[in-house]
Design a protein around this motif. Structure first.
Motif, PDB file in Angstrom:
ATOM      1  N   THR A 178       0.847  -1.187   0.000  1.00 48.27           N
ATOM      2  CA  THR A 178       0.000   0.000   0.000  1.00 48.27           C
ATOM      3  C   THR A 178       0.883   1.237   0.000  1.00 48.27           C
ATOM      4  O   THR A 178       1.779   1.363   0.823  1.00 48.27           O
ATOM      5  CB  THR A 178      -0.929   0.001   1.237  1.00 48.27           C
ATOM      6  OG1 THR A 178      -1.722  -1.184   1.207  1.00 48.27           O
ATOM      7  CG2 THR A 178      -1.834   1.215   1.254  1.00 48.27           C
ATOM      8  N   TYR A 225       4.273  -0.065   4.876  1.00 44.97           N
ATOM      9  CA  TYR A 225       3.715   0.766   3.817  1.00 44.97           C
ATOM     10  C   TYR A 225       4.821   1.460   3.039  1.00 44.97           C
ATOM     11  O   TYR A 225       5.913   1.689   3.549  1.00 44.97           O
ATOM     12  CB  TYR A 225       2.778   1.840   4.407  1.00 44.97           C
ATOM     13  CG  TYR A 225       1.555   1.251   5.063  1.00 44.97           C
ATOM     14  CD1 TYR A 225       0.542   0.679   4.308  1.00 44.97           C
ATOM     15  CD2 TYR A 225       1.419   1.247   6.450  1.00 44.97           C
ATOM     16  CE1 TYR A 225      -0.578   0.117   4.915  1.00 44.97           C
ATOM     17  CE2 TYR A 225       0.304   0.697   7.068  1.00 44.97           C
ATOM     18  CZ  TYR A 225      -0.689   0.130   6.288  1.00 44.97           C
ATOM     19  OH  TYR A 225      -1.788  -0.425   6.880  1.00 44.97           O
ATOM     20  N   ARG A 273      -5.599   0.851   7.141  1.00 44.74           N
ATOM     21  CA  ARG A 273      -6.118  -0.474   6.752  1.00 44.74           C
ATOM     22  C   ARG A 273      -7.608  -0.418   6.457  1.00 44.74           C
ATOM     23  O   ARG A 273      -8.100  -1.047   5.527  1.00 44.74           O
ATOM     24  CB  ARG A 273      -5.857  -1.513   7.858  1.00 44.74           C
ATOM     25  CG  ARG A 273      -4.466  -2.109   7.823  1.00 44.74           C
ATOM     26  CD  ARG A 273      -4.372  -3.343   8.697  1.00 44.74           C
ATOM     27  NE  ARG A 273      -4.752  -3.110  10.092  1.00 44.74           N
ATOM     28  CZ  ARG A 273      -3.933  -2.657  11.027  1.00 44.74           C
ATOM     29  NH1 ARG A 273      -2.674  -2.385  10.744  1.00 44.74           N
ATOM     30  NH2 ARG A 273      -4.352  -2.466  12.261  1.00 44.74           N
ATOM     31  N   ARG A 274      -8.336   0.349   7.273  1.00 42.79           N
ATOM     32  CA  ARG A 274      -9.788   0.465   7.107  1.00 42.79           C
ATOM     33  C   ARG A 274     -10.169   1.071   5.759  1.00 42.79           C
ATOM     34  O   ARG A 274     -11.132   0.656   5.140  1.00 42.79           O
ATOM     35  CB  ARG A 274     -10.370   1.348   8.223  1.00 42.79           C
ATOM     36  CG  ARG A 274     -11.327   0.619   9.138  1.00 42.79           C
ATOM     37  CD  ARG A 274     -12.146   1.484  10.072  1.00 42.79           C
ATOM     38  NE  ARG A 274     -11.609   2.789  10.423  1.00 42.79           N
ATOM     39  CZ  ARG A 274     -10.803   3.058  11.446  1.00 42.79           C
ATOM     40  NH1 ARG A 274     -10.388   2.092  12.241  1.00 42.79           N
ATOM     41  NH2 ARG A 274     -10.414   4.279  11.696  1.00 42.79           N
TER      42      ARG A 274
END
Length: 123
Positions: free
Chosen positions: A5, A29, A119-120
């Motif tokens: 990500t 990340y 993450r959400r």
């Protein structure tokens, strides 16, 4: 292999960008940085991020302006944008939501809560 990500952090404070970079890199990340909304938009013209984390109070183009401009561009219209700021007033939160912000994190941030928020919203 799972794609990493990529997060674009936008903050005029070098020390805050450094704190974010460390917290996010330690959690796996990839991080890109911009020091204000103008620099972020220039970066987004040729790059992409999975999540944008922006401050509100910045020179040249503030967080509200950045969110509005990102939402106005078809390329990044669905990009999750988290606001990370010392501001916590309901009026500012509403303005950020109206502009198109996905979520809100108050400084100083907790690295685990920040990672959980990323993450959400990351898809």
């Amino acid at each position: 292999m799972e794609k990493t990500t990529k997060i674009l952090t936008v903050d005029d404070s070098r020390s805050m960008r450094a704190l974010l970079r460390v917290a996010l890199l330690e959690r796996g990340y990839e991080v890109a940085e911009a020091e204000d909304g103008v620099e972020a938009l220039e970066w987004l013209e040729t790059n992409s991020a999975d999540v944008i984390i922006t401050d509100i109070n910045m020179p040249r183009l503030d967080g509200f302006g950045l969110i509005e401009k990102v939402r106005a561009s078809t390329r990044h219209i669905d990009r999750p944008i988290l606001v990370l700021t010392t501001e916590s007033s309901d009026e500012k939160k509403k303005r950020a939501r109206d502009a198109g912000a996905t979520g809100w994190i108050v400084k100083p941030f907790d690295p685990e809560k920040l990672a959980a928020a990323v993450r959400r919203v990351a898809h």
